[in-house]
Scaffold this motif. Sequence first.
Motif, mmCIF file in Angstrom:
data_model
loop_
_atom_site.group_PDB
_atom_site.id
_atom_site.type_symbol
_atom_site.label_atom_id
_atom_site.label_comp_id
_atom_site.label_asym_id
_atom_site.label_seq_id
_atom_site.Cartn_x
_atom_site.Cartn_y
_atom_site.Cartn_z
ATOM 1 N N ILE A 135 106.438 -81.277 -4.348
ATOM 2 C CA ILE A 135 105.704 -82.471 -3.996
ATOM 3 C C ILE A 135 106.344 -82.541 -2.392
ATOM 4 N N ALA A 136 107.665 -82.390 -2.187
ATOM 5 C CA ALA A 136 108.166 -82.753 -0.972
ATOM 6 C C ALA A 136 108.369 -80.967 -0.239
ATOM 7 N N GLN A 137 108.367 -81.148 0.886
ATOM 8 C CA GLN A 137 108.475 -80.098 1.869
ATOM 9 C C GLN A 137 110.085 -79.411 1.477
ATOM 10 N N SER A 138 110.197 -78.220 1.418
ATOM 11 C CA SER A 138 111.388 -77.804 1.371
ATOM 12 C C SER A 138 112.091 -77.768 2.567
ATOM 13 N N VAL A 139 113.287 -78.221 2.615
ATOM 14 C CA VAL A 139 114.190 -78.318 3.659
ATOM 15 C C VAL A 139 115.404 -77.673 3.251
ATOM 16 N N SER A 140 116.445 -77.719 4.094
ATOM 17 C CA SER A 140 117.780 -77.139 3.923
ATOM 18 C C SER A 140 118.431 -77.769 3.103
ATOM 19 N N ALA A 141 119.629 -77.330 2.365
ATOM 20 C CA ALA A 141 120.231 -78.104 1.229
ATOM 21 C C ALA A 141 121.088 -79.042 2.103
ATOM 22 N N ARG A 142 121.475 -78.703 3.495
ATOM 23 C CA ARG A 142 122.222 -79.769 4.221
ATOM 24 C C ARG A 142 121.287 -80.914 4.371
ATOM 25 N N GLN A 143 119.960 -80.763 4.862
ATOM 26 C CA GLN A 143 119.145 -81.889 5.079
ATOM 27 C C GLN A 143 118.901 -82.794 3.787
ATOM 28 N N THR A 144 118.744 -81.985 2.520
ATOM 29 C CA THR A 144 118.785 -82.441 1.508
ATOM 30 C C THR A 144 119.857 -83.515 0.950
ATOM 31 N N LYS A 145 120.887 -83.099 1.329
ATOM 32 C CA LYS A 145 122.185 -83.924 1.098
ATOM 33 C C LYS A 145 122.119 -85.038 1.995
ATOM 34 N N GLU A 146 121.557 -84.950 3.253
ATOM 35 C CA GLU A 146 121.770 -86.329 4.280
ATOM 36 C C GLU A 146 120.489 -87.176 3.743
ATOM 37 N N VAL A 147 119.866 -87.102 2.952
ATOM 38 C CA VAL A 147 118.863 -88.126 2.669
ATOM 39 C C VAL A 147 119.350 -89.273 2.209
ATOM 40 N N VAL A 149 118.303 -93.353 0.863
ATOM 41 C CA VAL A 149 117.068 -94.394 0.255
ATOM 42 C C VAL A 149 116.174 -94.706 1.026
ATOM 43 N N GLU A 150 116.571 -95.268 2.214
ATOM 44 C CA GLU A 150 115.521 -96.097 3.139
ATOM 45 C C GLU A 150 114.532 -94.533 3.700
ATOM 46 N N ASP A 151 114.926 -93.801 3.696
ATOM 47 C CA ASP A 151 114.254 -92.482 4.346
ATOM 48 C C ASP A 151 112.919 -92.212 3.423
ATOM 49 N N PHE A 152 112.861 -93.019 2.312
ATOM 50 C CA PHE A 152 111.496 -92.736 1.635
ATOM 51 C C PHE A 152 110.577 -93.600 1.876
ATOM 52 N N LEU A 153 110.894 -94.770 2.757
ATOM 53 C CA LEU A 153 110.063 -95.807 3.313
ATOM 54 C C LEU A 153 109.582 -95.737 4.645
ATOM 55 N N ARG A 154 110.035 -94.597 5.355
ATOM 56 C CA ARG A 154 109.439 -94.256 6.557
ATOM 57 C C ARG A 154 108.242 -93.472 6.463
ATOM 58 N N ASP A 155 107.445 -93.488 7.490
ATOM 59 C CA ASP A 155 106.112 -92.786 7.480
ATOM 60 C C ASP A 155 106.440 -91.760 8.504
ATOM 61 N N TYR A 156 106.215 -90.404 8.083
ATOM 62 C CA TYR A 156 106.529 -89.041 8.725
ATOM 63 C C TYR A 156 105.750 -88.943 9.993
ATOM 64 N N ARG A 157 104.534 -89.535 9.936
ATOM 65 C CA ARG A 157 103.401 -89.526 11.108
ATOM 66 C C ARG A 157 104.054 -90.046 12.488
ATOM 67 N N PHE A 158 105.036 -91.047 12.140
ATOM 68 C CA PHE A 158 105.543 -91.729 13.382
ATOM 69 C C PHE A 158 107.173 -91.463 13.595
ATOM 70 N N GLN A 159 107.502 -90.820 12.606
ATOM 71 C CA GLN A 159 108.849 -90.651 12.949
ATOM 72 C C GLN A 159 109.493 -89.109 12.478
ATOM 73 N N ASP A 160 110.320 -88.615 13.408
ATOM 74 C CA ASP A 160 110.713 -87.000 13.249
ATOM 75 C C ASP A 160 111.976 -86.858 12.182
ATOM 76 N N HIS A 161 112.740 -87.980 12.531
ATOM 77 C CA HIS A 161 114.005 -87.734 11.753
ATOM 78 C C HIS A 161 114.258 -88.936 10.607
ATOM 79 N N TRP A 170 99.888 -85.004 -0.340
ATOM 80 C CA TRP A 170 100.659 -86.077 -1.156
ATOM 81 C C TRP A 170 101.001 -87.184 -0.346
ATOM 82 N N ARG A 171 101.039 -88.312 -0.895
ATOM 83 C CA ARG A 171 101.569 -89.650 -0.103
ATOM 84 C C ARG A 171 102.031 -90.521 -1.013
#
Length: 181
Positions: A135-147, A149-161, A170-171
């Motif tokens: 469902i989620a795009q694959s990212v590095s193990a490091r990026q996965t560890k830096e997630v 909770v609030e990152d789930f509420l942000r819209d990827y269309r408007f934010q890069d990080h 999916w949405r």
Amino acid sequence: MQRTKKEELDPSNMLLLEATAGGGIVARPLLTRLEMSNSRSAVLLPLALPGERRNDQFFEPTPTTIATEVFVRKQLEEFRDKWVEISKEKNYRRAHSTLGLAGALAYGFGLHTHNPGPTSPSAWFVTMALQDAKIAQSVSARQTKEVKVEDFLRDYRFQDHDVIRLRPGWRFLAPVSFRET
């Protein structure tokens, strides 16, 4: 015994998989978890399949949508079973609080990019489940560890990080508050 769609969506039959300090990684009925929560607010973030229209009473899912839902359910059930077993074997419940505290301190001091553990154990766990189910795009193990909770509420269309990127189609739907004070 095969459950009907209505029975599967009944809150008393839905399971919530979570990483906890008390029990390790556990699967509980959603309704039971909400009733036992001492939190002032509880928010769920629904997920929509590609091509799914939740608020359209005339929507008939296509065979592709149905196949995707069956695949995702199977992947998430396998993920649940695997991680509940790993939690018991590795005694995760003893490490959860330490991981959470270390992640919070590392983030507070700006050292989260060097922390070998996750910034938020719960957010890390959900991200791994979403990636495991494709469902989620694959990212590095490091990026996965830096997630967080609030990152789930942000819209990827408007934010890069600091955002969870889902695969095309999916949405996340609007958050649903169960309890607010």
